[in-house]
Design a protein around this motif. Structure first.
Motif, PDB file in Angstrom:
ATOM      1  N   GLU A   1      -5.891   3.626   3.456  1.00  7.25           N
ATOM      2  CA  GLU A   1      -4.743   3.948   2.617  1.00  7.25           C
ATOM      3  C   GLU A   1      -3.900   5.053   3.249  1.00  7.25           C
ATOM      4  O   GLU A   1      -2.672   5.001   3.198  1.00  7.25           O
ATOM      5  CB  GLU A   1      -5.211   4.372   1.222  1.00  7.25           C
ATOM      6  N   LYS A   2      -4.532   6.039   3.879  1.00  5.26           N
ATOM      7  CA  LYS A   2      -3.791   7.103   4.555  1.00  5.26           C
ATOM      8  C   LYS A   2      -2.984   6.528   5.711  1.00  5.26           C
ATOM      9  O   LYS A   2      -1.809   6.856   5.890  1.00  5.26           O
ATOM     10  CB  LYS A   2      -4.754   8.175   5.059  1.00  5.26           C
ATOM     11  N   GLU A   3      -3.592   5.648   6.502  1.00  4.94           N
ATOM     12  CA  GLU A   3      -2.890   5.012   7.609  1.00  4.94           C
ATOM     13  C   GLU A   3      -1.753   4.138   7.087  1.00  4.94           C
ATOM     14  O   GLU A   3      -0.709   4.037   7.705  1.00  4.94           O
ATOM     15  CB  GLU A   3      -3.845   4.170   8.449  1.00  4.94           C
ATOM     16  N   ARG A   4      -1.971   3.501   5.946  1.00  2.00           N
ATOM     17  CA  ARG A   4      -0.966   2.618   5.371  1.00  2.00           C
ATOM     18  C   ARG A   4       0.324   3.374   5.061  1.00  2.00           C
ATOM     19  O   ARG A   4       1.412   2.815   5.136  1.00  2.00           O
ATOM     20  CB  ARG A   4      -1.520   1.964   4.103  1.00  2.00           C
ATOM     21  N   ASP A   5       0.230   4.673   4.733  1.00  2.00           N
ATOM     22  CA  ASP A   5       1.421   5.472   4.469  1.00  2.00           C
ATOM     23  C   ASP A   5       2.333   5.537   5.686  1.00  2.00           C
ATOM     24  O   ASP A   5       3.539   5.693   5.553  1.00  2.00           O
ATOM     25  CB  ASP A   5       1.029   6.892   4.036  1.00  2.00           C
ATOM     26  N   ASN A   6       1.771   5.439   6.889  1.00  2.00           N
ATOM     27  CA  ASN A   6       2.549   5.509   8.122  1.00  2.00           C
ATOM     28  C   ASN A   6       2.991   4.130   8.616  1.00  2.00           C
ATOM     29  O   ASN A   6       3.706   4.031   9.585  1.00  2.00           O
ATOM     30  CB  ASN A   6       1.723   6.184   9.222  1.00  2.00           C
ATOM     31  N   MET A   7       2.558   3.077   7.934  1.00  2.00           N
ATOM     32  CA  MET A   7       2.867   1.721   8.384  1.00  2.00           C
ATOM     33  C   MET A   7       4.248   1.283   7.922  1.00  2.00           C
ATOM     34  O   MET A   7       4.743   1.717   6.895  1.00  2.00           O
ATOM     35  CB  MET A   7       1.855   0.731   7.835  1.00  2.00           C
ATOM     36  N   GLN A   8       4.816   0.399   8.707  1.00  2.00           N
ATOM     37  CA  GLN A   8       6.081  -0.224   8.342  1.00  2.00           C
ATOM     38  C   GLN A   8       5.779  -1.473   7.520  1.00  2.00           C
ATOM     39  O   GLN A   8       4.822  -2.195   7.815  1.00  2.00           O
ATOM     40  CB  GLN A   8       6.839  -0.602   9.607  1.00  2.00           C
ATOM     41  N   SER A   9       6.584  -1.740   6.500  1.00  2.00           N
ATOM     42  CA  SER A   9       6.398  -2.951   5.699  1.00  2.00           C
ATOM     43  C   SER A   9       6.953  -4.157   6.441  1.00  2.00           C
ATOM     44  O   SER A   9       8.010  -4.087   7.057  1.00  2.00           O
ATOM     45  CB  SER A   9       7.124  -2.823   4.359  1.00  2.00           C
ATOM     46  N   ILE A  10       6.224  -5.243   6.387  1.00  2.00           N
ATOM     47  CA  ILE A  10       6.664  -6.503   6.971  1.00  2.00           C
ATOM     48  C   ILE A  10       6.576  -7.553   5.878  1.00  2.00           C
ATOM     49  O   ILE A  10       5.512  -7.762   5.300  1.00  2.00           O
ATOM     50  CB  ILE A  10       5.788  -6.893   8.181  1.00  2.00           C
ATOM     51  N   LYS A  11       7.683  -8.191   5.579  1.00  2.00           N
ATOM     52  CA  LYS A  11       7.747  -9.151   4.489  1.00  2.00           C
ATOM     53  C   LYS A  11       7.320 -10.540   4.959  1.00  2.00           C
ATOM     54  O   LYS A  11       7.720 -10.997   6.028  1.00  2.00           O
ATOM     55  CB  LYS A  11       9.174  -9.208   3.952  1.00  2.00           C
ATOM     56  N   VAL A  12       6.496 -11.193   4.169  1.00  2.00           N
ATOM     57  CA  VAL A  12       6.093 -12.567   4.440  1.00  2.00           C
ATOM     58  C   VAL A  12       7.213 -13.483   3.942  1.00  2.00           C
ATOM     59  O   VAL A  12       7.713 -13.319   2.834  1.00  2.00           O
ATOM     60  CB  VAL A  12       4.754 -12.899   3.739  1.00  2.00           C
ATOM     61  N   ARG A  13       7.616 -14.443   4.777  1.00  4.99           N
ATOM     62  CA  ARG A  13       8.731 -15.331   4.443  1.00  4.99           C
ATOM     63  C   ARG A  13       8.288 -16.790   4.528  1.00  4.99           C
ATOM     64  O   ARG A  13       7.378 -17.120   5.270  1.00  4.99           O
ATOM     65  CB  ARG A  13       9.882 -15.117   5.430  1.00  4.99           C
ATOM     66  N   LYS A  14       8.962 -17.634   3.796  1.00  2.00           N
ATOM     67  CA  LYS A  14       8.702 -19.073   3.850  1.00  2.00           C
ATOM     68  C   LYS A  14       9.389 -19.629   5.095  1.00  2.00           C
ATOM     69  O   LYS A  14      10.551 -19.381   5.348  1.00  2.00           O
ATOM     70  CB  LYS A  14       9.248 -19.756   2.604  1.00  2.00           C
ATOM     71  N   ILE A  15       8.614 -20.350   5.899  1.00  2.00           N
ATOM     72  CA  ILE A  15       9.140 -20.997   7.102  1.00  2.00           C
ATOM     73  C   ILE A  15       8.674 -22.447   7.046  1.00  2.00           C
ATOM     74  O   ILE A  15       7.507 -22.737   7.320  1.00  2.00           O
ATOM     75  CB  ILE A  15       8.634 -20.296   8.384  1.00  2.00           C
TER      76      ILE A  15
ATOM     77  N   MET B   1      -3.717  -2.645  26.324  1.00  2.00           N
ATOM     78  CA  MET B   1      -4.104  -3.467  25.204  1.00  2.00           C
ATOM     79  C   MET B   1      -3.504  -2.863  23.941  1.00  2.00           C
ATOM     80  O   MET B   1      -3.571  -1.669  23.724  1.00  2.00           O
ATOM     81  CB  MET B   1      -5.621  -3.524  25.104  1.00  2.00           C
ATOM     82  N   GLU B   2      -2.896  -3.684  23.143  1.00  2.00           N
ATOM     83  CA  GLU B   2      -2.378  -3.226  21.866  1.00  2.00           C
ATOM     84  C   GLU B   2      -2.881  -4.167  20.793  1.00  2.00           C
ATOM     85  O   GLU B   2      -2.843  -5.377  20.962  1.00  2.00           O
ATOM     86  CB  GLU B   2      -0.850  -3.219  21.877  1.00  2.00           C
ATOM     87  N   ILE B   3      -3.370  -3.601  19.727  1.00  2.00           N
ATOM     88  CA  ILE B   3      -3.841  -4.393  18.603  1.00  2.00           C
ATOM     89  C   ILE B   3      -3.028  -3.999  17.386  1.00  2.00           C
ATOM     90  O   ILE B   3      -2.900  -2.826  17.070  1.00  2.00           O
ATOM     91  CB  ILE B   3      -5.342  -4.184  18.351  1.00  2.00           C
ATOM     92  N   ILE B   4      -2.456  -4.973  16.722  1.00  2.00           N
ATOM     93  CA  ILE B   4      -1.668  -4.761  15.524  1.00  2.00           C
ATOM     94  C   ILE B   4      -2.551  -5.117  14.348  1.00  2.00           C
ATOM     95  O   ILE B   4      -3.126  -6.198  14.309  1.00  2.00           O
ATOM     96  CB  ILE B   4      -0.421  -5.663  15.530  1.00  2.00           C
ATOM     97  N   VAL B   5      -2.677  -4.234  13.392  1.00  2.00           N
ATOM     98  CA  VAL B   5      -3.507  -4.493  12.229  1.00  2.00           C
ATOM     99  C   VAL B   5      -2.612  -4.573  11.009  1.00  2.00           C
ATOM    100  O   VAL B   5      -1.835  -3.666  10.741  1.00  2.00           O
ATOM    101  CB  VAL B   5      -4.567  -3.385  12.030  1.00  2.00           C
ATOM    102  N   ILE B   6      -2.714  -5.655  10.273  1.00  2.00           N
ATOM    103  CA  ILE B   6      -1.968  -5.831   9.024  1.00  2.00           C
ATOM    104  C   ILE B   6      -2.980  -5.794   7.899  1.00  2.00           C
ATOM    105  O   ILE B   6      -3.945  -6.545   7.901  1.00  2.00           O
ATOM    106  CB  ILE B   6      -1.203  -7.169   9.028  1.00  2.00           C
ATOM    107  N   THR B   7      -2.770  -4.911   6.933  1.00  2.00           N
ATOM    108  CA  THR B   7      -3.723  -4.751   5.845  1.00  2.00           C
ATOM    109  C   THR B   7      -3.255  -5.518   4.619  1.00  2.00           C
ATOM    110  O   THR B   7      -2.094  -5.452   4.253  1.00  2.00           O
ATOM    111  CB  THR B   7      -3.822  -3.269   5.438  1.00  2.00           C
ATOM    112  N   CYS B   8      -4.158  -6.237   3.986  1.00  2.00           N
ATOM    113  CA  CYS B   8      -3.849  -6.930   2.735  1.00  2.00           C
ATOM    114  C   CYS B   8      -3.969  -5.956   1.563  1.00  2.00           C
ATOM    115  O   CYS B   8      -4.617  -4.933   1.663  1.00  2.00           O
ATOM    116  CB  CYS B   8      -4.819  -8.077   2.505  1.00  2.00           C
ATOM    117  N   TYR B   9      -3.375  -6.311   0.449  1.00  2.00           N
ATOM    118  CA  TYR B   9      -3.527  -5.524  -0.765  1.00  2.00           C
ATOM    119  C   TYR B   9      -4.984  -5.549  -1.197  1.00  2.00           C
ATOM    120  O   TYR B   9      -5.789  -6.311  -0.675  1.00  2.00           O
ATOM    121  CB  TYR B   9      -2.624  -6.072  -1.881  1.00  2.00           C
TER     122      TYR B   9
END
Length: 104
Positions: free
Chosen positions: A17-31, A1-9
């Motif tokens: 916030e500490k975990e966020r330092d290790n996170m990769q940025s993912i850009k929201v795009r218009k589709i 099982m893998e759970i991906i967590v995306i944190t909002c501002y």
């Protein structure tokens, strides 16, 4: 099982916030008329996979459990196809073929 967590501002929790330092940025795009994200291939997802999505406060949680189960089910079904076609060997056949390599 893998759970991906995306944190909002706007999240003030120090542990997050500490975990966020290790996170990769993912850009929201218009589709089209919507918005979406492009997930990195390292997550192992494939075109057509379905993720369960949930929002908890400022967290967006993408759960890949169902996708993993479907992948496992497909592997098991493919393995049984070999059995149904008679593409299996007996233990005796394995011993005679691979006995010289230590198969006992």
């Amino acid at each position: 099982m893998e759970i991906i967590v995306i944190t909002c501002y706007n999240e003030s929790n120090k542990a997050v916030e500490k975990e966020r330092d290790n996170m990769q940025s993912i850009k929201v795009r218009k589709i089209g008329n919507s918005v979406g994200i492009i997930l990195p291939k390292e997550l192992g997802l494939k075109n057509g996979d379905t993720l369960q999505a949930e929002r908890e406060g400022n967290l967006f949680i993408l759960d890949t459990t169902q996708t993993a189960k479907e992948h496992d089910r497909k592997l098991i079904e493919e393995s049984f196809q070999d059995f149904e076609k008679g593409l299996t060997v007996t233990e005796a056949e394995m011993k005679s073929t691979f006995g010289k390599y230590g198969w006992n």
